[in-house]
Motif scaffolding. Structure first.
Motif, PDB file in Angstrom:
ATOM      1  N   THR A   1      -5.922   4.520   5.595  1.00  0.00           N
ATOM      2  CA  THR A   1      -6.839   3.904   4.649  1.00  0.00           C
ATOM      3  C   THR A   1      -7.913   4.885   4.184  1.00  0.00           C
ATOM      4  OG1 THR A   1      -6.473   1.763   5.695  1.00  0.00           O
ATOM      5  CG2 THR A   1      -8.404   1.952   4.288  1.00  0.00           C
ATOM      6  N   CYS A   2      -8.511   5.632   5.137  1.00  0.00           N
ATOM      7  CA  CYS A   2      -9.654   6.475   4.750  1.00  0.00           C
ATOM      8  C   CYS A   2      -9.521   7.937   5.145  1.00  0.00           C
ATOM      9  CB  CYS A   2     -10.945   5.906   5.328  1.00  0.00           C
ATOM     10  SG  CYS A   2     -11.040   6.048   7.137  1.00  0.00           S
TER      11      CYS A   2
ATOM     12  N   PHE B   1      -4.542   3.819  11.793  1.00  0.00           N
ATOM     13  CA  PHE B   1      -5.857   3.339  11.390  1.00  0.00           C
ATOM     14  C   PHE B   1      -6.941   3.917  12.282  1.00  0.00           C
ATOM     15  CE2 PHE B   1      -2.975  -0.125  10.158  1.00  0.00           C
ATOM     16  CZ  PHE B   1      -3.247  -0.153   8.792  1.00  0.00           C
TER      17      PHE B   1
ATOM     18  N   MET C   1       0.843  -1.156   0.000  1.00  0.00           N
ATOM     19  CA  MET C   1       0.000   0.000   0.000  1.00  0.00           C
ATOM     20  C   MET C   1       0.895   1.228   0.000  1.00  0.00           C
ATOM     21  SD  MET C   1      -2.946   1.233   2.690  1.00  0.00           S
ATOM     22  CE  MET C   1      -2.298   0.386   4.063  1.00  0.00           C
TER      23      MET C   1
ATOM     24  N   HIS D   1     -11.096   0.491  10.444  1.00  0.00           N
ATOM     25  CA  HIS D   1     -10.072  -0.222   9.677  1.00  0.00           C
ATOM     26  C   HIS D   1      -9.122  -1.010  10.583  1.00  0.00           C
ATOM     27  CE1 HIS D   1     -11.426   2.429   6.338  1.00  0.00           C
ATOM     28  NE2 HIS D   1     -11.378   1.244   5.755  1.00  0.00           N
TER      29      HIS D   1
END
Length: 91
Positions: A30-31, A48, A1, A52
Motif C-alpha cells: 500500500t505505501c 502490509f 488493487m 495498513h
C-alpha cells in the motif's frame, strides 16, 4: 488493487506453518514501508506495514486470506533500540 513490484512472487507451500521470515526487502504493497504482515490469497500474496495491516487484515481474514503477522517483532525491535531512561534502568 494493482501493484507493480520488482520482487518475485513469494511461494508459501504451507501457510499453516507460519514460518515466513520477513526481511527489510519486504515492503508494504500500500505505501512502501517495511512489511510486517503477509496475507496469502488464492490470487497471490500481499505485504502490509503495521498501520495498513491493522486496517485491512480483518477484511482479508473474512475473505479467506491466511495471515502471517510479525508485528510483535516490530515492537520487540523498538524496545531493544529504545534509549535507556531513568525509569528503565535497573538499580
Amino acid at each position: 488493487m494493482s501493484v507493480t513490484s520488482a520482487r518475485p512472487q513469494v511461494k508459501i507451500e504451507n501457510m499453516s506453518q507460519k514460518n515466513y521470515v520477513f526481511t527489510s526487502a519486504d515492503r508494504c504493497d500500500t505505501c512502501g514501508a517495511q512489511a510486517w504482515v503477509l496475507a496469502s490469497l488464492n490470487s497471490g500474496n500481499l505485504f502490509f506495514c503495521a498501520h495498513h495491516a491493522n486496517i485491512l487484515v480483518p477484511a482479508l481474514r473474512q475473505a479467506g486470506a491466511e495471515i502471517i503477522d510479525n508485528i510483535a517483532q516490530l515492537h520487540l525491535e523498538e524496545a531493544e533500540n529504545a534509549p535507556l531512561t531513568s525509569l528503565s534502568r535497573t538499580r
